[in-house]
Design an enzyme around this catalytic site. Structure first.
Site, PDB file in Angstrom:
ATOM      1  N   SER A   1       1.675   6.735   2.478  1.00 14.59           N
ATOM      2  CA  SER A   1       2.490   7.496   3.425  1.00 14.59           C
ATOM      3  C   SER A   1       3.755   7.873   2.470  1.00 14.59           C
ATOM      4  CB  SER A   1       2.939   6.960   4.769  1.00 14.59           C
ATOM      5  OG  SER A   1       2.127   6.237   5.424  1.00 14.59           O
TER       6      SER A   1
ATOM      7  N   GLN B   1       0.952  -1.181  -0.135  1.00 12.69           N
ATOM      8  CA  GLN B   1      -0.001   0.112  -0.054  1.00 12.69           C
ATOM      9  C   GLN B   1       0.624   1.392  -0.050  1.00 12.69           C
ATOM     10  OE1 GLN B   1      -1.971   2.203   3.335  1.00 12.69           O
ATOM     11  NE2 GLN B   1      -3.165   0.328   3.258  1.00 12.69           N
ATOM     12  N   GLY B   2       0.892   2.024  -1.095  1.00 13.65           N
ATOM     13  CA  GLY B   2       1.692   3.327  -1.210  1.00 13.65           C
ATOM     14  C   GLY B   2       1.007   4.498  -1.018  1.00 13.65           C
TER      15      GLY B   2
ATOM     16  N   SER C   1       4.520  -1.419   3.707  1.00 13.69           N
ATOM     17  CA  SER C   1       4.547  -2.951   4.250  1.00 13.69           C
ATOM     18  C   SER C   1       4.669  -3.868   3.013  1.00 13.69           C
ATOM     19  CB  SER C   1       3.554  -3.131   5.114  1.00 13.69           C
ATOM     20  OG  SER C   1       3.384  -2.223   6.281  1.00 13.69           O
TER      21      SER C   1
ATOM     22  N   GLU D   1      -8.775  -1.023   7.695  1.00 15.55           N
ATOM     23  CA  GLU D   1      -7.811  -1.314   8.489  1.00 15.55           C
ATOM     24  C   GLU D   1      -7.992  -1.307   9.772  1.00 15.55           C
ATOM     25  OE1 GLU D   1      -3.627  -0.428   5.854  1.00 15.55           O
ATOM     26  OE2 GLU D   1      -4.829   1.200   6.854  1.00 15.55           O
TER      27      GLU D   1
HETATM   28  C1  LIG Z   1       4.290  -0.928  11.192  1.00 19.13           C
HETATM   29  C2  LIG Z   1       3.963  -0.061  10.274  1.00 19.13           C
HETATM   30  C3  LIG Z   1       3.403  -0.176   8.935  1.00 19.13           C
HETATM   31  C4  LIG Z   1       3.058   0.457   8.112  1.00 19.13           C
HETATM   32  N1  LIG Z   1       2.551   0.268   6.887  1.00 19.13           N
HETATM   33  C5  LIG Z   1       2.173   1.227   6.057  1.00 19.13           C
HETATM   34  C6  LIG Z   1       1.886   1.046   4.575  1.00 19.13           C
HETATM   35  O1  LIG Z   1       2.080  -0.227   4.397  1.00 19.13           O
HETATM   36  N2  LIG Z   1       1.636   1.852   3.658  1.00 19.13           N
HETATM   37  C7  LIG Z   1       1.586   3.212   4.212  1.00 19.13           C
HETATM   38  O2  LIG Z   1       1.336   3.955   3.323  1.00 19.13           O
HETATM   39  N3  LIG Z   1       1.932   3.561   5.472  1.00 19.13           N
HETATM   40  C8  LIG Z   1       2.248   2.763   6.375  1.00 19.13           C
HETATM   41  N4  LIG Z   1       2.767   3.109   7.545  1.00 19.13           N
HETATM   42  C9  LIG Z   1       2.667   4.457   7.723  1.00 19.13           C
HETATM   43  C10 LIG Z   1       1.781   5.257   8.772  1.00 19.13           C
HETATM   44  O3  LIG Z   1       0.544   5.179   8.221  1.00 19.13           O
HETATM   45  C11 LIG Z   1       2.337   6.328   9.240  1.00 19.13           C
HETATM   46  O4  LIG Z   1       3.335   6.103  10.033  1.00 19.13           O
HETATM   47  C12 LIG Z   1       1.252   7.052  10.016  1.00 19.13           C
HETATM   48  O5  LIG Z   1       0.202   7.515   9.151  1.00 19.13           O
HETATM   49  C13 LIG Z   1       1.649   8.373  10.800  1.00 19.13           C
HETATM   50  O6  LIG Z   1       2.522   9.182   9.752  1.00 19.13           O
HETATM   51  P1  LIG Z   1       3.781   9.573  10.104  1.00 19.13           P
HETATM   52  O7  LIG Z   1       4.977   8.668  10.553  1.00 19.13           O
HETATM   53  O8  LIG Z   1       4.210  10.664   9.024  1.00 19.13           O
HETATM   54  O9  LIG Z   1       3.805  10.533  11.489  1.00 19.13           O
HETATM   55  P2  LIG Z   1       3.301  12.069  11.573  1.00 19.13           P
HETATM   56  O10 LIG Z   1       2.041  12.370  10.989  1.00 19.13           O
HETATM   57  O11 LIG Z   1       4.477  12.937  10.980  1.00 19.13           O
HETATM   58  O12 LIG Z   1       2.989  12.339  13.202  1.00 19.13           O
HETATM   59  C14 LIG Z   1       4.067  12.478  14.161  1.00 19.13           C
HETATM   60  C15 LIG Z   1       3.343  12.774  15.331  1.00 19.13           C
HETATM   61  O13 LIG Z   1       2.360  13.862  15.295  1.00 19.13           O
HETATM   62  C16 LIG Z   1       1.099  13.734  15.823  1.00 19.13           C
HETATM   63  N5  LIG Z   1       0.172  14.473  14.969  1.00 19.13           N
HETATM   64  C17 LIG Z   1       0.153  14.554  13.477  1.00 19.13           C
HETATM   65  N6  LIG Z   1      -0.780  15.488  13.147  1.00 19.13           N
HETATM   66  C18 LIG Z   1      -1.513  15.488  14.092  1.00 19.13           C
HETATM   67  C19 LIG Z   1      -2.967  16.197  14.457  1.00 19.13           C
HETATM   68  N7  LIG Z   1      -3.414  16.804  13.528  1.00 19.13           N
HETATM   69  N8  LIG Z   1      -3.317  16.172  15.718  1.00 19.13           N
HETATM   70  C20 LIG Z   1      -2.833  15.528  16.787  1.00 19.13           C
HETATM   71  N9  LIG Z   1      -1.461  14.908  16.575  1.00 19.13           N
HETATM   72  C21 LIG Z   1      -0.872  15.023  15.307  1.00 19.13           C
HETATM   73  C22 LIG Z   1       0.891  12.243  15.322  1.00 19.13           C
HETATM   74  O14 LIG Z   1      -0.165  11.617  16.132  1.00 19.13           O
HETATM   75  C23 LIG Z   1       2.301  11.534  15.684  1.00 19.13           C
HETATM   76  O15 LIG Z   1       2.192  11.299  17.198  1.00 19.13           O
HETATM   77  C24 LIG Z   1       3.042   2.028   8.482  1.00 19.13           C
HETATM   78  C25 LIG Z   1       3.343   2.349   9.770  1.00 19.13           C
HETATM   79  C26 LIG Z   1       4.050   1.361  10.481  1.00 19.13           C
HETATM   80  C27 LIG Z   1       4.560   1.840  12.045  1.00 19.13           C
END
Ligand SMILES: Cc1cc2nc3c(=O)[nH]c(=O)nc-3n(C[C@H](O)[C@H](O)[C@H](O)COP(=O)(O)OP(=O)(O)OC[C@H]3O[C@@H](n4cnc5c(N)ncnc54)[C@H](O)[C@@H]3O)c2cc1C
Length: 362
Positions: A122, A119-120, A154, A238
């Site tokens: 993020s 899934q592309g 993933s 999900e």
């Molecule tokens: C094991 C795992 C598997 C994954 N698999 C996939 C996958 O297959 N495909 C894919 O596309 N993605 C995948 N992801 C990515 C996942 O969807 C993102 O990590 C997640 O959406 C958070 O985005 P970020 O890491 O950029 O954090 P950020 O969005 O940068 O957030 C950083 C921090 O700020 C907080 N924050 C941000 N905005 C707000 C707000 N508006 N209000 C309050 N707090 C806020 C967040 O809660 C977090 O604590 C995976 C992640 C993990 C850990």
């Protein structure tokens, strides 16, 4: 609802239990080896008639009531087998938004496990704020040409296909300019680099670079601009622990911990046991609603948040009992940290609950 098995369900459970007693151990590895064998596990379950049970027959499913998936989840957890492969987000995303041709071409391979997917969504600058993503797909003749960088993808190392979210209309604001595609991962212009997780696993996910990769225009899921709707269907699925699989798994780990603890960590264990039991009842209620045809929208965020709390309580109890010396318990603790991030962070779930369920002006 009566949760006892009907005679047909009991016969199904018996057949599954005896198959698992012979084969679960073959696949119950941990770490990198588990991810390597995941495809085999998926195909073995499908071949034996234990996967894709509630999905339509025309795509390789068995059109059985969802309660059969619950039986599978319970028995897998009981046997200590790996979980059911989580491809439902693809089946619902492409099933609801894709053309007939896309559904016929791709759903059978997703369900029987012969084709691997990722899934592309993020990107380094777009996780919680997914609508700000910058990967572009530009129309050139019969194709779109993709340019951009995805992360935390993933299974990207083994995937044949990617459900990609990209910007097709740079002039439209945020989520309005997004479209979804089924793009081939094995082509020039797609490069995958693994990311090592803190539990040591190095082939669960990676980052993906698209540099001039192409996708035929008829592999768009829905119409131009439908990308956000596709993404919401996908993350909605999900976030729901609509089956008992997770709850059964947490309860099993709690039982293991209860058998092994030395009496010094009673509070952590009691809390984990109560939470795991609470989740079981919550998910049973959701299952009853599902069997009654009730479908949920933002309530999926409540489910995801509850599931995260439970997984992290059980993870803390595992750490309290095993310390850092027991690899399996320590790995359960480390992996539980990811639950509050993947599929949308806990803070984002709380924002959704506040604005869309409680009607608070956030
Ligand atoms: C094991 C795992 C598997 C994954 N698999 C996939 C996958 O297959 N495909 C894919 O596309 N993605 C995948 N992801 C990515 C996942 O969807 C993102 O990590 C997640 O959406 C958070 O985005 P970020 O890491 O950029 O954090 P950020 O969005 O940068 O957030 C950083 C921090 O700020 C907080 N924050 C941000 N905005 C707000 C707000 N508006 N209000 C309050 N707090 C806020 C967040 O809660 C977090 O604590 C995976 C992640 C993990 C850990």
């Amino acid at each position: 609802m009566d949760f006892r098995d009907s005679p047909q369900e009991a016969a199904f459970r018996e057949r599954l239990r005896s198959w698992l007693s012979l084969h679960a151990k073959e696949f119950s590895s941990s770490g990198d080896e588990y991810w390597t064998r995941q495809a085999e596990w998926h195909r073995a379950l499908y071949r034996e008639g234990f996967f894709g049970l509630s999905w339509p027959r025309e795509y390789g499913g068995q059109a059985l009531p969802a309660v059969y998936d619950v039986v599978v989840d319970e028995e897998l957890a009981r046997a200590g087998a790996p979980p059911r492969p989580s491809v439902g987000y693809l089946v619902y995303g492409i099933g609801r938004h894709g053309s007939d041709a896309l559904r016929r071409r791709f759903l059978p391979g997703i369900i029987d496990g012969t084709e691997r997917w990722c899934q592309g969504f993020s990107e380094p600058g777009a996780g919680s704020d997914l609508a700000s993503l910058t990967t572009t797909a530009t129309r050139e003749g019969d194709n779109y040409v993709v340019q951009g960088h995805k992360i935390w993808t993933s299974y990207s190392d083994v995937a044949d296909w990617c459900l990609l979210l990209a910007r097709t209309d740079p002039a439209a604001r945020r989520h309005r300019g997004l479209s979804a595609f089924v793009i081939a991962m094995k082509q020039p212009g797609v490069q995958q680099r693994p990311l090592r997780m803190m539990n040591g696993v190095s082939n669960e996910f990676g980052q993906v670079f698209f540099d001039g990769a192409t996708v035929p225009a008829d592999r768009m899921v829905g119409s131009p601009g439908d990308g956000w709707a596709v993404a919401m269907t996908v993350v909605g699925h999900e976030r729901e622990p609509s089956t008992l699989g997770y709850a059964a798994r947490y309860n099993k780990l709690v039982r293991t911990l209860l058998a092994r603890h030395d009496g010094s960590v009673t509070e952590e264990l009691a809390w984990a046991a109560i939470q795991a039991e609470m989740l079981t009842h919550h998910v049973r209620r959701r299952l009853s609603e599902q069997l009654d045809g009730v479908s949920h929208g933002p309530e999926g965020s409540l489910d995801k948040l509850l599931m995260t709390w439970v997984e992290q309580s059980v993870g803390h109890a595992a750490l309290a009992v095993g310390g850092t010396h027991d690899p399996d318990l320590f790995s359960a603790y480390l992996y539980s940290r990811a639950q509050s991030v993947m599929g949308g962070t806990s803070q984002i779930q709380k924002n959704i609950i506040a604005s869309r369920i409680l009607g608070l002006g956030v």
